[in-house]
Design a protein around this motif. Structure first.
Motif, PDB file in Angstrom:
ATOM      1  N   GLU A  43      17.413  -4.875  -7.444  1.00  0.00           N
ATOM      2  CA  GLU A  43      18.320  -5.277  -6.373  1.00  0.00           C
ATOM      3  C   GLU A  43      18.092  -4.353  -5.185  1.00  0.00           C
ATOM      4  O   GLU A  43      18.080  -3.132  -5.343  1.00  0.00           O
ATOM      5  CB  GLU A  43      19.776  -5.138  -6.809  1.00  0.00           C
ATOM      6  CG  GLU A  43      20.203  -6.099  -7.881  1.00  0.00           C
ATOM      7  CD  GLU A  43      21.694  -5.988  -8.180  1.00  0.00           C
ATOM      8  OE1 GLU A  43      22.471  -5.603  -7.273  1.00  0.00           O
ATOM      9  OE2 GLU A  43      22.064  -6.275  -9.313  1.00  0.00           O
ATOM     10  N   PHE A  47      23.919  -3.471  -0.711  1.00  0.00           N
ATOM     11  CA  PHE A  47      25.229  -4.004  -1.081  1.00  0.00           C
ATOM     12  C   PHE A  47      26.170  -4.044   0.125  1.00  0.00           C
ATOM     13  O   PHE A  47      26.865  -5.024   0.351  1.00  0.00           O
ATOM     14  CB  PHE A  47      25.843  -3.158  -2.203  1.00  0.00           C
ATOM     15  CG  PHE A  47      27.176  -3.651  -2.675  1.00  0.00           C
ATOM     16  CD1 PHE A  47      27.265  -4.664  -3.605  1.00  0.00           C
ATOM     17  CD2 PHE A  47      28.358  -3.096  -2.184  1.00  0.00           C
ATOM     18  CE1 PHE A  47      28.494  -5.132  -4.051  1.00  0.00           C
ATOM     19  CE2 PHE A  47      29.595  -3.557  -2.628  1.00  0.00           C
ATOM     20  CZ  PHE A  47      29.657  -4.576  -3.568  1.00  0.00           C
ATOM     21  N   ALA A  87      20.195  -8.197  -2.287  1.00  0.00           N
ATOM     22  CA  ALA A  87      21.588  -8.138  -2.741  1.00  0.00           C
ATOM     23  C   ALA A  87      22.547  -7.814  -1.603  1.00  0.00           C
ATOM     24  O   ALA A  87      22.291  -6.916  -0.805  1.00  0.00           O
ATOM     25  CB  ALA A  87      21.724  -7.092  -3.847  1.00  0.00           C
ATOM     26  N   GLY A  89      26.963  -7.514  -0.976  1.00  0.00           N
ATOM     27  CA  GLY A  89      28.308  -7.567  -1.518  1.00  0.00           C
ATOM     28  C   GLY A  89      29.303  -7.986  -0.456  1.00  0.00           C
ATOM     29  O   GLY A  89      28.934  -8.314   0.680  1.00  0.00           O
ATOM     30  N   PRO A  90      30.573  -7.959  -0.804  1.00  0.00           N
ATOM     31  CA  PRO A  90      31.619  -8.327   0.146  1.00  0.00           C
ATOM     32  C   PRO A  90      31.782  -7.263   1.231  1.00  0.00           C
ATOM     33  O   PRO A  90      31.354  -6.120   1.076  1.00  0.00           O
ATOM     34  CB  PRO A  90      32.871  -8.432  -0.727  1.00  0.00           C
ATOM     35  CG  PRO A  90      32.581  -7.594  -1.924  1.00  0.00           C
ATOM     36  CD  PRO A  90      31.100  -7.622  -2.124  1.00  0.00           C
ATOM     37  N   GLU A 128      26.940 -10.643  -4.615  1.00  0.00           N
ATOM     38  CA  GLU A 128      27.542 -10.108  -5.831  1.00  0.00           C
ATOM     39  C   GLU A 128      28.931  -9.503  -5.644  1.00  0.00           C
ATOM     40  O   GLU A 128      29.254  -8.959  -4.610  1.00  0.00           O
ATOM     41  CB  GLU A 128      26.615  -9.069  -6.452  1.00  0.00           C
ATOM     42  CG  GLU A 128      26.306  -7.886  -5.572  1.00  0.00           C
ATOM     43  CD  GLU A 128      25.456  -6.852  -6.275  1.00  0.00           C
ATOM     44  OE1 GLU A 128      25.582  -6.670  -7.498  1.00  0.00           O
ATOM     45  OE2 GLU A 128      24.658  -6.215  -5.580  1.00  0.00           O
ATOM     46  N   THR A 129      29.708  -9.636  -6.701  1.00  0.00           N
ATOM     47  CA  THR A 129      31.042  -9.042  -6.889  1.00  0.00           C
ATOM     48  C   THR A 129      32.066  -9.445  -5.838  1.00  0.00           C
ATOM     49  O   THR A 129      32.940  -8.662  -5.485  1.00  0.00           O
ATOM     50  CB  THR A 129      30.997  -7.498  -7.024  1.00  0.00           C
ATOM     51  OG1 THR A 129      30.658  -6.912  -5.772  1.00  0.00           O
ATOM     52  CG2 THR A 129      30.016  -7.054  -8.103  1.00  0.00           C
ATOM     53  N   PHE A 130      32.001 -10.655  -5.355  1.00  0.00           N
ATOM     54  CA  PHE A 130      32.982 -11.142  -4.385  1.00  0.00           C
ATOM     55  C   PHE A 130      34.319 -11.397  -5.072  1.00  0.00           C
ATOM     56  O   PHE A 130      34.360 -11.917  -6.186  1.00  0.00           O
ATOM     57  CB  PHE A 130      32.493 -12.427  -3.723  1.00  0.00           C
ATOM     58  CG  PHE A 130      31.467 -12.191  -2.645  1.00  0.00           C
ATOM     59  CD1 PHE A 130      31.763 -12.456  -1.324  1.00  0.00           C
ATOM     60  CD2 PHE A 130      30.204 -11.688  -2.948  1.00  0.00           C
ATOM     61  CE1 PHE A 130      30.832 -12.232  -0.321  1.00  0.00           C
ATOM     62  CE2 PHE A 130      29.267 -11.459  -1.964  1.00  0.00           C
ATOM     63  CZ  PHE A 130      29.581 -11.731  -0.649  1.00  0.00           C
ATOM     64  N   GLN A 154      27.887 -14.427  -7.445  1.00  0.00           N
ATOM     65  CA  GLN A 154      28.581 -13.735  -8.524  1.00  0.00           C
ATOM     66  C   GLN A 154      29.978 -13.326  -8.044  1.00  0.00           C
ATOM     67  O   GLN A 154      30.110 -12.590  -7.074  1.00  0.00           O
ATOM     68  CB  GLN A 154      27.761 -12.501  -8.901  1.00  0.00           C
ATOM     69  CG  GLN A 154      28.308 -11.693 -10.035  1.00  0.00           C
ATOM     70  CD  GLN A 154      27.495 -10.423 -10.175  1.00  0.00           C
ATOM     71  OE1 GLN A 154      27.614  -9.515  -9.363  1.00  0.00           O
ATOM     72  NE2 GLN A 154      26.656 -10.362 -11.193  1.00  0.00           N
ATOM     73  N   THR A 156      33.948 -11.791  -8.999  1.00  0.00           N
ATOM     74  CA  THR A 156      34.617 -10.836  -9.873  1.00  0.00           C
ATOM     75  C   THR A 156      36.027 -11.352 -10.167  1.00  0.00           C
ATOM     76  O   THR A 156      36.757 -11.713  -9.246  1.00  0.00           O
ATOM     77  CB  THR A 156      34.688  -9.446  -9.197  1.00  0.00           C
ATOM     78  OG1 THR A 156      33.359  -8.991  -8.985  1.00  0.00           O
ATOM     79  CG2 THR A 156      35.433  -8.451 -10.061  1.00  0.00           C
TER      80      THR A 156
END
Length: 183
Positions: A43, A47, A87, A89-90, A128-130, A154, A156
């Motif tokens: 990744e 992020f 990758a 993230g939020p 990822e991990t939203f 992805q 969470t």
């Protein structure tokens, strides 16, 4: 990645993603450790590379440069069969009306970051991990507008089976599938 960066000297309060530009050898070293341990996918260290998130460090205008460098850092460590996931993230902010982030600002930031990741040679995009389906929608739509790569989404979920903003996995899957998520 964060734990390894701290072990290599990342100062408290410094933007971790900036190390893609200022400490590329250390980022590549971490990726190489994952490859040596048998990783099939790396990744990118992006992020928090959304311009809105980077703005917290005064780096919003460097999002594309950071994303491109991150792909190159991962590719330098990758083996012949290792894939590189771009990758993201939020942002850490909620979409209006729950928060102060407009859908358009979120969308534009993900479009910019994904454009750079794809241009630099990422094999696919990993969102990822939203914790908020609305932000994931902005991210996915921005990513789909920016590239033709597969896009993995992805979310969470809390112990109660819902995201922090109340979405259950079934609803998330239906919405993200309808919007064209690859996974």
């Amino acid at each position: 990645m964060g734990t390894r960066l701290q072990a290599l000297g990342l100062p408290t309060g410094e933007c971790p993603e900036l190390w893609n530009l200022t400490q590329p050898d250390k980022i590549t070293q971490i990726h190489r450790e994952y490859v040596d341990a048998g990783a099939d996918i790396l990744e990118t260290h992006t992020f928090g590379a959304h311009p809105s998130k980077l703005a917290e460090y005064g780096l919003a205008d460097q999002a594309s440069e950071i994303c491109k460098a991150a792909v190159q850092n991962a590719k330098r460590a990758a083996g012949p069969h290792t894939k590189v996931a771009g990758a993201l993230g939020p942002t850490g902010r909620l979409i209006e009306p729950l928060g102060d982030l407009s859908f358009d600002e979120a969308y534009q930031g993900y479009f910019e970051a994904v454009s750079a990741l794809a241009e630099a040679g990422a094999d696919f995009i990993l969102l990822e991990t939203f914790i908020d389906l609305q932000e994931m929608r902005a991210a996915l739509l921005g990513a789909k507008s920016a590239c033709k790569l597969p896009i993995f989404c992805q979310m969470t979920f809390e112990e109660n089976g819902r995201t922090v903003t109340g979405t259950n996995p079934g609803t998330a899957a239906i919405v993200l599938d309808a919007l064209g998520a690859s996974v």
